[in-house]
Design a protein around this motif. Structure first.
Motif, PDB file in Angstrom:
ATOM      1  N   PRO A 247       0.685  -1.023  -0.015  1.00 22.46           N
ATOM      2  CA  PRO A 247       0.057   0.116  -0.097  1.00 22.46           C
ATOM      3  C   PRO A 247       0.832   1.228   0.129  1.00 22.46           C
ATOM      4  N   PHE A 248       1.846   1.250   0.797  1.00 23.69           N
ATOM      5  CA  PHE A 248       2.582   2.718   0.720  1.00 23.69           C
ATOM      6  C   PHE A 248       3.478   2.699  -0.518  1.00 23.69           C
ATOM      7  N   TYR A 249       3.703   1.738  -1.057  1.00 26.19           N
ATOM      8  CA  TYR A 249       4.368   1.836  -2.490  1.00 26.19           C
ATOM      9  C   TYR A 249       3.356   2.429  -3.469  1.00 26.19           C
ATOM     10  N   ASP A 250       1.948   1.999  -3.344  1.00 22.34           N
ATOM     11  CA  ASP A 250       1.202   2.341  -4.404  1.00 22.34           C
ATOM     12  C   ASP A 250       1.168   3.738  -4.139  1.00 22.34           C
ATOM     13  N   HIS A 251       0.904   4.390  -2.686  1.00 23.50           N
ATOM     14  CA  HIS A 251       0.842   5.882  -2.664  1.00 23.50           C
ATOM     15  C   HIS A 251       2.177   6.451  -3.175  1.00 23.50           C
ATOM     16  N   MET A 252       3.499   5.880  -3.157  1.00 25.31           N
ATOM     17  CA  MET A 252       4.375   6.761  -3.790  1.00 25.31           C
ATOM     18  C   MET A 252       4.460   6.571  -5.231  1.00 25.31           C
ATOM     19  N   LEU A 253       4.001   5.690  -5.927  1.00 29.39           N
ATOM     20  CA  LEU A 253       3.876   5.782  -7.278  1.00 29.39           C
ATOM     21  C   LEU A 253       2.839   6.391  -7.962  1.00 29.39           C
ATOM     22  N   THR A 254       1.755   6.493  -7.195  1.00 27.33           N
ATOM     23  CA  THR A 254       0.811   7.549  -7.536  1.00 27.33           C
ATOM     24  C   THR A 254       1.215   9.044  -7.435  1.00 27.33           C
ATOM     25  N   ALA A 255       1.881   9.231  -6.276  1.00 27.73           N
ATOM     26  CA  ALA A 255       2.418  10.740  -6.088  1.00 27.73           C
ATOM     27  C   ALA A 255       3.402  10.980  -7.308  1.00 27.73           C
ATOM     28  N   PHE A 256       4.193   9.735  -7.739  1.00 28.59           N
ATOM     29  CA  PHE A 256       5.279  10.156  -8.864  1.00 28.59           C
ATOM     30  C   PHE A 256       4.375  10.430  -9.985  1.00 28.59           C
ATOM     31  N   ALA A 257       3.437   9.589 -10.331  1.00 27.31           N
ATOM     32  CA  ALA A 257       2.722   9.822 -11.646  1.00 27.31           C
ATOM     33  C   ALA A 257       1.928  11.371 -11.493  1.00 27.31           C
ATOM     34  N   LYS A 258       1.445  11.604 -10.319  1.00 23.91           N
ATOM     35  CA  LYS A 258       0.759  12.903 -10.311  1.00 23.91           C
ATOM     36  C   LYS A 258       1.747  14.121 -10.588  1.00 23.91           C
ATOM     37  N   HIS A 259       2.624  14.194  -9.857  1.00 21.40           N
ATOM     38  CA  HIS A 259       3.654  15.285  -9.788  1.00 21.40           C
ATOM     39  C   HIS A 259       4.521  15.459 -10.915  1.00 21.40           C
ATOM     40  N   SER A 260       4.914  14.254 -11.814  1.00 18.58           N
ATOM     41  CA  SER A 260       5.524  14.090 -12.788  1.00 18.58           C
ATOM     42  C   SER A 260       4.699  14.463 -14.182  1.00 18.58           C
ATOM     43  N   LEU A 261       3.351  14.404 -13.962  1.00 17.79           N
ATOM     44  CA  LEU A 261       2.281  14.313 -15.352  1.00 17.79           C
ATOM     45  C   LEU A 261       2.811  13.367 -16.098  1.00 17.79           C
ATOM     46  N   THR A 262       3.125  12.061 -15.571  1.00 20.54           N
ATOM     47  CA  THR A 262       3.045  10.784 -16.195  1.00 20.54           C
ATOM     48  C   THR A 262       1.821   9.894 -15.969  1.00 20.54           C
ATOM     49  N   ASP A 263       1.065   9.592 -16.818  1.00 18.88           N
ATOM     50  CA  ASP A 263       0.068   8.677 -16.780  1.00 18.88           C
ATOM     51  C   ASP A 263       0.743   7.199 -16.538  1.00 18.88           C
ATOM     52  N   LEU A 264       0.218   6.623 -15.670  1.00 20.12           N
ATOM     53  CA  LEU A 264       0.962   5.282 -15.071  1.00 20.12           C
ATOM     54  C   LEU A 264      -0.141   4.242 -14.610  1.00 20.12           C
ATOM     55  N   THR A 265      -0.101   2.923 -15.306  1.00 19.30           N
ATOM     56  CA  THR A 265      -0.878   2.077 -14.949  1.00 19.30           C
ATOM     57  C   THR A 265       0.095   0.801 -14.496  1.00 19.30           C
ATOM     58  N   VAL A 266      -0.056   0.214 -13.267  1.00 19.21           N
ATOM     59  CA  VAL A 266       0.999  -0.686 -12.637  1.00 19.21           C
ATOM     60  C   VAL A 266      -0.030  -1.962 -12.340  1.00 19.21           C
ATOM     61  N   GLU A 267       0.191  -2.989 -12.549  1.00 21.82           N
ATOM     62  CA  GLU A 267      -0.465  -4.360 -11.877  1.00 21.82           C
ATOM     63  C   GLU A 267       0.746  -5.038 -11.616  1.00 21.82           C
ATOM     64  N   SER A 268       1.008  -5.184 -10.262  1.00 29.02           N
ATOM     65  CA  SER A 268       2.182  -6.215  -9.639  1.00 29.02           C
ATOM     66  C   SER A 268       1.614  -6.997  -8.791  1.00 29.02           C
ATOM     67  N   SER A 269       2.187  -8.217  -8.794  1.00 31.97           N
ATOM     68  CA  SER A 269       1.727  -9.208  -7.872  1.00 31.97           C
ATOM     69  C   SER A 269       3.213  -9.939  -7.628  1.00 31.97           C
ATOM     70  N   GLY A 270       3.395 -10.434  -6.283  1.00 30.55           N
ATOM     71  CA  GLY A 270       4.641 -10.846  -5.996  1.00 30.55           C
ATOM     72  C   GLY A 270       4.458 -11.470  -4.442  1.00 30.55           C
ATOM     73  N   ASP A 271       5.875 -12.034  -4.058  1.00 29.27           N
ATOM     74  CA  ASP A 271       5.615 -12.956  -2.908  1.00 29.27           C
ATOM     75  C   ASP A 271       5.885 -11.972  -1.730  1.00 29.27           C
ATOM     76  N   VAL A 272       4.766 -11.242  -1.490  1.00 32.53           N
ATOM     77  CA  VAL A 272       4.876 -10.094  -0.357  1.00 32.53           C
ATOM     78  C   VAL A 272       4.712 -10.916   1.040  1.00 32.53           C
ATOM     79  N   HIS A 273       4.090 -12.132   0.837  1.00 35.74           N
ATOM     80  CA  HIS A 273       3.918 -13.001   2.117  1.00 35.74           C
ATOM     81  C   HIS A 273       5.408 -13.234   2.743  1.00 35.74           C
TER      82      HIS A 273
END
Length: 201
Positions: free
Chosen positions: A37-63
């Motif tokens: 979740p916090f990474y989602d927040h950071m990448l959302t901030a990156f997109a918003k403030h760089s004026l870059t449209d960004l779509t990310v679908e990631s899944s991994g071994d976060v367990h």
């Protein structure tokens, strides 16, 4: 007419699966899902403030740990940025930003140089051990920037000038990088061709 500066990159390993799209000439719209979740927040901030449209679908071994998902997503983001930049014709090339978030202050300079290099400093002692939001280790901030910088072939100088709250420090860093990258990727009407005496970046 300038070709669209877009890219879609997919990467699958035994540790993660990522599909990511960028539009460097966007408005900052984003749809982010990494499972961290916090990474989602950071990448959302990156997109918003760089004026870059960004779509990310990631899944991994976060367990096991968030490390693989964060690093691999950053790798793919860097690859997508590099692909979308194309031959870099007409770009401003350089950008800098100084961004506050309450008590935190971060400065970033970006050169779309074709030469991967990261200088990163100033995070307070113990920051790398802090669990932001209980699931994002502070050390991953630098790790993410290392992966983005290397795979996008950027030269980045990023430093924390002040701060106490780990959330604020990390967010100021991502926003400073976003604003500097926004300036560097900008198409400059005064630039004729590729902004390098070598003729290539």
């Amino acid at each position: 007419m300038t070709a669209p500066r877009t890219a879609t990159v997919e990467r699958t390993t035994s540790e993660s699966s990522i599909r990511l799209s960028v539009n460097l000439d966007g408005t900052g719209a984003s749809t982010i899902s990494t499972g961290v979740p916090f990474y989602d927040h950071m990448l959302t901030a990156f997109a918003k403030h760089s004026l870059t449209d960004l779509t990310v679908e990631s899944s991994g071994d976060v367990h096991i740990d968030e490390h693989h998902t964060i690093e691999d997503t950053a790798i793919v983001l860097g690859e997508a940025i590099r692909e979308a930049l194309g031959d870099k014709r007409g770009i401003a090339r350089y950008g800098d930003a100084l961004v506050p978030l309450d008590e935190a202050l971060a400065q970033c300079v970006v050169d779309i140089s074709g030469r991967p290099y990261l200088v990163h400093s100033g995070e307070p002692e113990g920051f790398e051990l802090h669990r932001i939001g209980g699931h994002f280790t502070g050390s991953m901030v630098r790790h993410a920037f290392e992966a983005i910088t290397f795979h996008a072939a950027l030269t980045v100088h990023l430093r924390v000038l002040g701060g106490r709250d780990p959330h604020h420090i990390a967010e100021a860093e991502f926003k400073a990088f976003a604003r500097a990258f926004r300036a560097a990727k900008r198409l400059d009407p005064e630039v004729d061709g590729i902004p390098s005496t070598k003729g290539a970046l």
